[in-house]
Design a protein around this motif. Sequence first.
Motif, PDB file in Angstrom:
ATOM      1  N   GLY A 146       0.396  -1.270  -0.346  1.00  0.00           N
ATOM      2  CA  GLY A 146       0.080   0.151   0.055  1.00  0.00           C
ATOM      3  C   GLY A 146       1.088   1.189   0.020  1.00  0.00           C
ATOM      4  O   GLY A 146       0.246   2.508  -1.004  1.00  0.00           O
ATOM      5  N   ALA A 147       1.527   1.640   0.514  1.00  0.00           N
ATOM      6  CA  ALA A 147       3.013   2.412   0.763  1.00  0.00           C
ATOM      7  C   ALA A 147       3.418   3.095  -0.805  1.00  0.00           C
ATOM      8  O   ALA A 147       3.481   4.163  -0.936  1.00  0.00           O
ATOM      9  N   LEU A 148       4.178   1.811  -1.235  1.00  0.00           N
ATOM     10  CA  LEU A 148       4.425   1.556  -2.232  1.00  0.00           C
ATOM     11  C   LEU A 148       3.069   2.578  -3.007  1.00  0.00           C
ATOM     12  O   LEU A 148       4.054   2.461  -4.520  1.00  0.00           O
ATOM     13  N   GLN A 149       2.337   1.816  -3.587  1.00  0.00           N
ATOM     14  CA  GLN A 149       1.182   2.121  -4.020  1.00  0.00           C
ATOM     15  C   GLN A 149       0.901   3.571  -4.279  1.00  0.00           C
ATOM     16  O   GLN A 149       1.021   4.173  -5.402  1.00  0.00           O
ATOM     17  N   SER A 150       1.380   4.138  -2.598  1.00  0.00           N
ATOM     18  CA  SER A 150       0.345   5.458  -2.802  1.00  0.00           C
ATOM     19  C   SER A 150       2.105   6.386  -3.235  1.00  0.00           C
ATOM     20  O   SER A 150       1.288   7.633  -3.657  1.00  0.00           O
ATOM     21  N   ALA A 151       2.472   5.248  -3.024  1.00  0.00           N
ATOM     22  CA  ALA A 151       4.215   6.817  -3.546  1.00  0.00           C
ATOM     23  C   ALA A 151       4.900   6.445  -5.028  1.00  0.00           C
ATOM     24  O   ALA A 151       5.577   6.913  -4.804  1.00  0.00           O
ATOM     25  N   GLY A 152       3.563   5.505  -5.894  1.00  0.00           N
ATOM     26  CA  GLY A 152       3.979   5.272  -7.748  1.00  0.00           C
ATOM     27  C   GLY A 152       5.096   5.004  -7.225  1.00  0.00           C
ATOM     28  O   GLY A 152       5.905   4.518  -8.676  1.00  0.00           O
ATOM     29  N   LEU A 153       5.369   3.494  -6.786  1.00  0.00           N
ATOM     30  CA  LEU A 153       7.154   2.925  -6.782  1.00  0.00           C
ATOM     31  C   LEU A 153       6.349   1.909  -7.229  1.00  0.00           C
ATOM     32  O   LEU A 153       5.527   1.487  -6.963  1.00  0.00           O
ATOM     33  N   PRO A 154       7.292   1.135  -7.883  1.00  0.00           N
ATOM     34  CA  PRO A 154       7.111  -0.544  -8.295  1.00  0.00           C
ATOM     35  C   PRO A 154       6.819  -1.267  -7.080  1.00  0.00           C
ATOM     36  O   PRO A 154       7.291  -1.194  -6.534  1.00  0.00           O
ATOM     37  N   CYS A 155       5.684  -2.351  -7.770  1.00  0.00           N
ATOM     38  CA  CYS A 155       5.424  -3.167  -6.690  1.00  0.00           C
ATOM     39  C   CYS A 155       5.556  -4.453  -7.700  1.00  0.00           C
ATOM     40  O   CYS A 155       5.195  -5.870  -6.866  1.00  0.00           O
ATOM     41  N   ASP A 156       5.585  -4.903  -8.919  1.00  0.00           N
ATOM     42  CA  ASP A 156       5.592  -5.783  -9.559  1.00  0.00           C
ATOM     43  C   ASP A 156       6.187  -7.176  -9.227  1.00  0.00           C
ATOM     44  O   ASP A 156       6.409  -8.002  -9.317  1.00  0.00           O
ATOM     45  N   ASP A 157       7.859  -6.992  -8.458  1.00  0.00           N
ATOM     46  CA  ASP A 157       8.797  -7.527  -8.478  1.00  0.00           C
ATOM     47  C   ASP A 157       8.652  -8.047  -7.015  1.00  0.00           C
ATOM     48  O   ASP A 157       9.813  -8.124  -6.378  1.00  0.00           O
ATOM     49  N   LEU A 158       8.467  -8.063  -5.836  1.00  0.00           N
ATOM     50  CA  LEU A 158       8.341  -8.091  -4.606  1.00  0.00           C
ATOM     51  C   LEU A 158       8.527  -9.596  -3.447  1.00  0.00           C
ATOM     52  O   LEU A 158       8.989  -9.690  -3.583  1.00  0.00           O
ATOM     53  N   LEU A 159       7.884 -10.217  -4.737  1.00  0.00           N
ATOM     54  CA  LEU A 159       8.217 -11.539  -4.623  1.00  0.00           C
ATOM     55  C   LEU A 159       8.696 -12.596  -5.410  1.00  0.00           C
ATOM     56  O   LEU A 159       9.332 -13.412  -4.775  1.00  0.00           O
ATOM     57  N   ALA A 160       9.578 -11.871  -5.970  1.00  0.00           N
ATOM     58  CA  ALA A 160      11.168 -12.868  -7.058  1.00  0.00           C
ATOM     59  C   ALA A 160      12.267 -12.693  -6.047  1.00  0.00           C
ATOM     60  O   ALA A 160      12.016 -11.803  -4.690  1.00  0.00           O
ATOM     61  N   PRO A 161      13.057 -13.758  -5.987  1.00  0.00           N
ATOM     62  CA  PRO A 161      14.259 -14.197  -5.017  1.00  0.00           C
ATOM     63  C   PRO A 161      15.082 -13.120  -4.892  1.00  0.00           C
ATOM     64  O   PRO A 161      14.660 -12.613  -5.758  1.00  0.00           O
ATOM     65  N   GLY A 162      15.668 -13.425  -3.589  1.00  0.00           N
ATOM     66  CA  GLY A 162      16.239 -12.334  -3.256  1.00  0.00           C
ATOM     67  C   GLY A 162      16.813 -10.690  -2.880  1.00  0.00           C
ATOM     68  O   GLY A 162      17.203 -10.043  -2.692  1.00  0.00           O
ATOM     69  N   ARG A 163      14.751 -10.701  -2.219  1.00  0.00           N
ATOM     70  CA  ARG A 163      14.699  -9.540  -1.935  1.00  0.00           C
ATOM     71  C   ARG A 163      14.618  -9.914  -0.400  1.00  0.00           C
ATOM     72  O   ARG A 163      13.813 -10.438  -0.538  1.00  0.00           O
ATOM     73  N   THR A 164      15.010  -8.516   0.149  1.00  0.00           N
ATOM     74  CA  THR A 164      14.931  -8.225   1.936  1.00  0.00           C
ATOM     75  C   THR A 164      13.977  -7.676   1.881  1.00  0.00           C
ATOM     76  O   THR A 164      14.455  -6.051   1.190  1.00  0.00           O
ATOM     77  N   PHE A 165      13.252  -7.209   2.689  1.00  0.00           N
ATOM     78  CA  PHE A 165      12.593  -6.115   3.121  1.00  0.00           C
ATOM     79  C   PHE A 165      12.368  -6.441   4.201  1.00  0.00           C
ATOM     80  O   PHE A 165      11.927  -6.857   5.625  1.00  0.00           O
ATOM     81  N   PHE A 166      11.852  -4.822   4.956  1.00  0.00           N
ATOM     82  CA  PHE A 166      11.734  -4.365   6.731  1.00  0.00           C
ATOM     83  C   PHE A 166      10.920  -3.301   6.218  1.00  0.00           C
ATOM     84  O   PHE A 166      10.293  -2.610   5.860  1.00  0.00           O
ATOM     85  N   ALA A 167       9.781  -3.376   8.026  1.00  0.00           N
ATOM     86  CA  ALA A 167       9.543  -2.523   8.004  1.00  0.00           C
ATOM     87  C   ALA A 167       9.221  -1.870   9.228  1.00  0.00           C
ATOM     88  O   ALA A 167      10.413  -2.435  10.196  1.00  0.00           O
ATOM     89  N   TYR A 168       9.167  -0.228   8.936  1.00  0.00           N
ATOM     90  CA  TYR A 168      10.737   0.317  10.374  1.00  0.00           C
ATOM     91  C   TYR A 168       9.194   1.812  10.942  1.00  0.00           C
ATOM     92  O   TYR A 168       8.181   1.631  10.717  1.00  0.00           O
ATOM     93  N   ARG A 169       9.572   2.123  12.365  1.00  0.00           N
ATOM     94  CA  ARG A 169       8.605   1.678  13.436  1.00  0.00           C
ATOM     95  C   ARG A 169      10.139   2.680  14.262  1.00  0.00           C
ATOM     96  O   ARG A 169      10.755   2.113  14.112  1.00  0.00           O
ATOM     97  N   THR A 170       9.362   3.729  15.377  1.00  0.00           N
ATOM     98  CA  THR A 170      10.209   4.334  15.699  1.00  0.00           C
ATOM     99  C   THR A 170      10.338   3.481  17.239  1.00  0.00           C
ATOM    100  O   THR A 170       9.759   2.636  17.924  1.00  0.00           O
TER     101      THR A 170
END
Length: 275
Positions: A146-170
Amino acid sequence: MTFVIYHNPDCGTSRNTLALLRSVGVEPRVVEYLKTPPSRAELADLIDRMGLAVRDAIRQKGTPYAALGLDDPALGDDALLDAMIAHPILINRPIVVGPPGVRLCRPSDIVFDLLPTGVTTALLKEEGVPFLVDAGIAGDDPGLVGALQSAGLPCDDLLAPGRTFFAYRTSAGDPVGFGGYEALGDNALLRSIVVLPAWRAQALGRNLVSLLQRRAFDAGARRAWVLTSSAAPFFEKIGFKPVARDDAPATVLATRQASSLCPADAALLARTIRF
């Protein structure tokens, strides 16, 4: 909990780390290593327990690193350790020992790796911004998408191998944003970086990218790359330099971000990851 911090009181990162520990009720044993440096054997053990190469534990900025010729790749661990003992300012800081292990806490947010999950604090860093806590997430995490879509950033390859993602909080528990990287051997393509609207213009992007680079570094990357259509000035302010596509590694150019998902005129920037 028993903690030890190898501390340099003249270092803002070290001061922030010590202040954070105290804010959550941890009073560590403070070793001012410039006055009482560890023995050679102790230093070697700390570096080994951090999972770092000896060269990765050396501080370059503001030290005699270059003057001593320590940038010579032919120098082995013994020579580097000898230099660190002879010149303790070369020991990067702060090193924190806690029940789960030993960490070089650069950025200072890394100290959360040694604290129980869920620990919170409202303390701000000396520069007035919150500490950040990251948590690994899946590529199809709804918040990330949702955050990427709202910012107009690519989402098409998020589940491809070799990607690592994080959520950040204070450190107080407030959601801040998301980020990720693609592991490419010695290189890492930072991507999917977005700060939530409520936290923009609060100088958190710099800290988020620093923490993201550290995670990529720990996974083996030594050079970070970004592709951006609008944020090149931001990345240049934090040490990234423009790179012509002809000069980029083939592994970076072969990513879907570079080959198809980002506009052909997107800026390509890179920097050496160093802490």
